[in-house]
Design a protein around this motif. Structure first.
Motif, short mmCIF file in Angstrom:
data_model
loop_
_atom_site.label_atom_id
_atom_site.label_comp_id
_atom_site.label_asym_id
_atom_site.label_seq_id
_atom_site.Cartn_x
_atom_site.Cartn_y
_atom_site.Cartn_z
N ARG A 42 0.74 -1.10 0.17
CA ARG A 42 0.07 0.09 0.12
C ARG A 42 0.85 1.30 -0.04
NH1 ARG A 42 -3.65 1.95 5.33
NH2 ARG A 42 -4.65 3.78 4.40
N TYR A 43 1.90 1.34 0.76
CA TYR A 43 3.00 2.41 0.90
C TYR A 43 4.04 2.38 0.00
CZ TYR A 43 0.07 4.04 4.58
OH TYR A 43 -0.86 4.48 5.60
N GLY A 44 3.94 1.39 -1.09
CA GLY A 44 5.00 1.18 -1.98
C GLY A 44 6.55 0.86 -1.44
N TYR A 45 6.40 -0.06 -0.32
CA TYR A 45 7.77 -0.56 -0.01
C TYR A 45 7.98 -2.07 -0.42
CZ TYR A 45 7.82 3.28 3.32
OH TYR A 45 7.70 4.21 4.16
N ASP A 46 9.19 -2.58 -0.66
CA ASP A 46 9.47 -4.00 -0.79
C ASP A 46 8.83 -4.87 0.19
OD1 ASP A 46 10.35 -3.19 -3.23
OD2 ASP A 46 12.54 -3.27 -2.59
#
Length: 309
Positions: free
Chosen positions: A115-119
């Motif tokens: 959702r927050y664009g992290y791996d």
């Protein structure tokens, strides 16, 4: 090796878990507490820019409360503020990650990272709920609160509250400690005895995708069958799949293949069905016990029996 017991609380699970708490307790292998803490997290905003609603905000739910006020959560920072700290905790090679029904927490964390664009984090997590099922010789899970009463004490511990993720992490630790003491074994000894395999976060992600595809295939086939379910001229059988069966892609594909060949209708809800198709014998027996006094109008069957309907 240290044990990292962790637990998440979510404001809601619309589309995925909107985390509002990350709590943890770190112990040594003798369950001496080395560190514990709670991160209060703003669940953020939906795709339309509106504040995420808490599941109890509009309608109270019996047995479900949050440890803090909605305003407290919304005044806190969002997940990115805590990302580095959580990553260090989860990925520390000295920490064995442990939870209760931890597959849910793994999925919520996976969703939040996406959702927050992290791996995604790649880690293994041990599920104490599976140990409880094994010890009780019961395929059916019990909640953390009931497990505490069974393995620790009937007295509620002073200073701990259910549904606070830090305290639920400590409850999980106490349940595991009590279970191991009851069995006079160690965690590694129980893992070896069960041939237990921890949950892998990346494999859990793949499993979730397969479950979504399986449910989608099942729902689509039910939709195709829909116009014929109430056809008075239809003389075949109407079949529903249990929730567990609906989430197994190979099972769903095989069941649909049989249904095509034998002209069977699939329906989503039990009140329209003649048979409830279960994933395996253990689930079938469990569902039979649950339905013993419910006077259900359908039969419980396994997939091999579907061939002969």
């Amino acid at each position: 090796m240290n044990y990292l017991f962790f637990d998440l609380e979510c404001a809601n699970s619309n589309g995925g878990g909107k985390i509002c708490e990350f709590g943890y307790v770190i112990t040594d292998e003798r369950f001496n507490i080395l560190e514990k803490d709670l991160m209060i997290i703003n669940p953020g905003f939906d795709d339309e820019g509106k504040r995420e609603r808490f599941i109890t905000e509009d309608h109270p739910i019996e047995g479900l409360t949050f440890a803090f006020s909605y305003d407290t959560y919304r005044a806190a920072p969002e997940f990115p503020t805590f990302y580095d700290r959580i990553q260090i905790l989860i990925n520390d090679p000295e920490n064995l990650v442990i939870g209760y029904a931890v597959d849910n927490d793994v999925r919520y964390l996976n969703y939040t990272l996406h959702r927050y664009g992290y791996d995604y984090f790649d880690y293994n997590a041990v599920d104490v709920a599976e140990f409880v099922k094994y010890d009780r010789d019961d395929e059916k899970s019990i909640g953390l609160g009931k497990a505490y009463l069974e393995y620790v004490s009937i007295e509620h511990p002073i200073g701990l509250s259910e549904h606070c993720s830090r305290d639920d992490s400590e409850f999980t630790m106490l349940v595991l400690k009590g279970l191991l003491e009851k069995r006079s074994t160690t965690l590694s000894g129980l893992i070896d005895e069960m041939s237990y395999k921890p949950i892998n976060s990346i494999l859990e992600l793949q499993k979730e995708e397969e479950e979504k595809e399986a449910r989608s295939c099942y729902v689509e086939y039910c939709r195709e069958c829909g116009p014929y379910v109430h056809d008075s001229g239809y003389i075949g059988a109407r079949v529903s799949l249990s929730r567990e069966a609906q989430e197994n892609l190979d099972f769903v594909n095989r069941a649909i293949d049989i249904a095509y060949k034998r002209d069977l209708l699939f329906v989503r809800f039990g009140n329209n069905t003649d048979y409830l198709l279960c994933l395996n014998k253990a689930e079938l027996e469990s569902r039979k016990r649950q339905a013993a006094n419910m006077h259900v109008m359908y039969e419980f069957i396994l997939i091999d029996e579907l061939e002969n309907i």
